[in-house]
Design a protein around this motif. Sequence first.
Motif, PDB file in Angstrom:
ATOM      1  N   VAL A  97       0.833  -1.188   0.000  1.00 12.81           N
ATOM      2  CA  VAL A  97       0.000   0.000   0.000  1.00 12.81           C
ATOM      3  C   VAL A  97       0.879   1.254   0.000  1.00 12.81           C
ATOM      4  N   HIS A  98       0.459   2.260  -0.760  1.00 10.07           N
ATOM      5  CA  HIS A  98       1.189   3.524  -0.836  1.00 10.07           C
ATOM      6  C   HIS A  98       0.363   4.634  -0.190  1.00 10.07           C
ATOM      7  N   LEU A  99       1.049   5.714   0.177  1.00 15.59           N
ATOM      8  CA  LEU A  99       0.395   6.816   0.872  1.00 15.59           C
ATOM      9  C   LEU A  99       0.430   8.089   0.037  1.00 15.59           C
ATOM     10  N   TYR A 100      -0.742   8.732  -0.058  1.00 11.51           N
ATOM     11  CA  TYR A 100      -0.802  10.091  -0.599  1.00 11.51           C
ATOM     12  C   TYR A 100      -1.275  10.970   0.539  1.00 11.51           C
ATOM     13  N   TYR A 101      -0.426  11.906   0.935  1.00 12.04           N
ATOM     14  CA  TYR A 101      -0.717  12.730   2.112  1.00 12.04           C
ATOM     15  C   TYR A 101      -0.726  14.207   1.740  1.00 12.04           C
TER      16      TYR A 101
ATOM     17  N   ILE B  22      -6.124  17.766   7.883  1.00  9.40           N
ATOM     18  CA  ILE B  22      -7.456  18.292   8.185  1.00  9.40           C
ATOM     19  C   ILE B  22      -8.480  17.157   8.252  1.00  9.40           C
ATOM     20  N   GLY B  23      -8.395  16.233   7.292  1.00  5.61           N
ATOM     21  CA  GLY B  23      -9.343  15.125   7.256  1.00  5.61           C
ATOM     22  C   GLY B  23      -9.249  14.238   8.484  1.00  5.61           C
TER      23      GLY B  23
ATOM     24  N   ASP C 125      -8.243  19.451   2.349  1.00  9.73           N
ATOM     25  CA  ASP C 125      -9.171  18.720   3.216  1.00  9.73           C
ATOM     26  C   ASP C 125      -9.607  17.450   2.494  1.00  9.73           C
ATOM     27  N   ILE C 126      -8.784  16.412   2.603  1.00  7.60           N
ATOM     28  CA  ILE C 126      -9.075  15.126   1.965  1.00  7.60           C
ATOM     29  C   ILE C 126      -9.543  14.142   3.031  1.00  7.60           C
ATOM     30  N   PRO C 127     -10.780  13.662   2.939  1.00  5.69           N
ATOM     31  CA  PRO C 127     -11.240  12.659   3.913  1.00  5.69           C
ATOM     32  C   PRO C 127     -10.386  11.398   3.826  1.00  5.69           C
ATOM     33  N   ILE C 128     -10.278  10.689   4.919  1.00  2.00           N
ATOM     34  CA  ILE C 128      -9.516   9.443   4.934  1.00  2.00           C
ATOM     35  C   ILE C 128     -10.225   8.429   4.050  1.00  2.00           C
ATOM     36  N   CYS C 129      -9.549   7.951   3.019  1.00  5.28           N
ATOM     37  CA  CYS C 129     -10.166   6.973   2.123  1.00  5.28           C
ATOM     38  C   CYS C 129      -9.086   6.199   1.379  1.00  5.28           C
TER      39      CYS C 129
END
Length: 226
Positions: free
Chosen positions: A40-44, A66-67, A49-53
Motif C-alpha cells: 500500500v502507498h500513501l498520498y498525504y 485536516i481530514g 481537506d481530503i477525507p480518509i479513504c
Amino acid sequence: MACDNIFDINYISKYYDNLGGKKLFKNFIKEFNSKTDKKVHLYYSHRKDIPICALPKLKILLISKIGFLSFCYNFYFYVNTFDYYNISISQENLKTIGKCVTSHEIGHILDNSISNNKFENSKILTDIIQKMIDYNIDISKNDYYKNNLPKELEDSVITFKKNLVQRESTAWEIAKNIINFKNSKEKFIFDKIREYALATYNYGDLKTIVKENNLEVLFKYRKYFT
C-alpha cells in the motif's frame, strides 16, 4: 460528557504534530505492508481537506491532516456522549485512532469483493435515480426528501445503506485480523471507532445520498432525455 478532559480537544492538533503527522501514517503503512501481500502507498496532504479513504485498485491510502483531525473531533464527541464510555483525549490515544483508521482503509484494499460491491452500489444508485424520475420527485425543493416518499423509493434507500454498511463491515473485519493490539485499551478504541463509523453509514436520507454521490447532474440529464 463522560470524558474527564473533553476540553483538551483543543490540543488534538498539537498532539498530532508531536506524533509526526505524515510520518505517523508512513510507519503504520510500513507495519501493515509487512503482514500482507499487497504493498500500500500513501498520498498525504498537509493543506487540502481530503477525507480518509482508499483507492483499492491503485493500492493508495489518501489522507490529510485536516481530514484526520476532523475525524478525531467527530469521534470524540460521539463516543464520549455515553456515560459508560470514557476515552480520554491524549497523544497516545490519538496514535491508536490513527492506527485503527489506517487498518480499516487497508482493509478496503485487501477486500477482494469490493469491486462487486461497488458495481452493485452503482446499480442501486441508478435504480434510485430512475424511481425519482418515475415518481416525479422535484429535487429543486429543499424538503423533497420529506414528503412521504413512495415505499419503493424508500426501500431503495435502505438497500443502498445496507450495501454500504456491508462493504464497511467487511473492511473492519479484515482490519481486525491484520492489526496488532498492544493491550485491551487499543482493542476497546478500535471497537468504538468501528461502532462510530458504521453508525454514520446508517445515518442519512435520500437528500444526503443524492448530494454525497453527486447524483443531481445525472438525475437532471436522465430526466431531460426521458
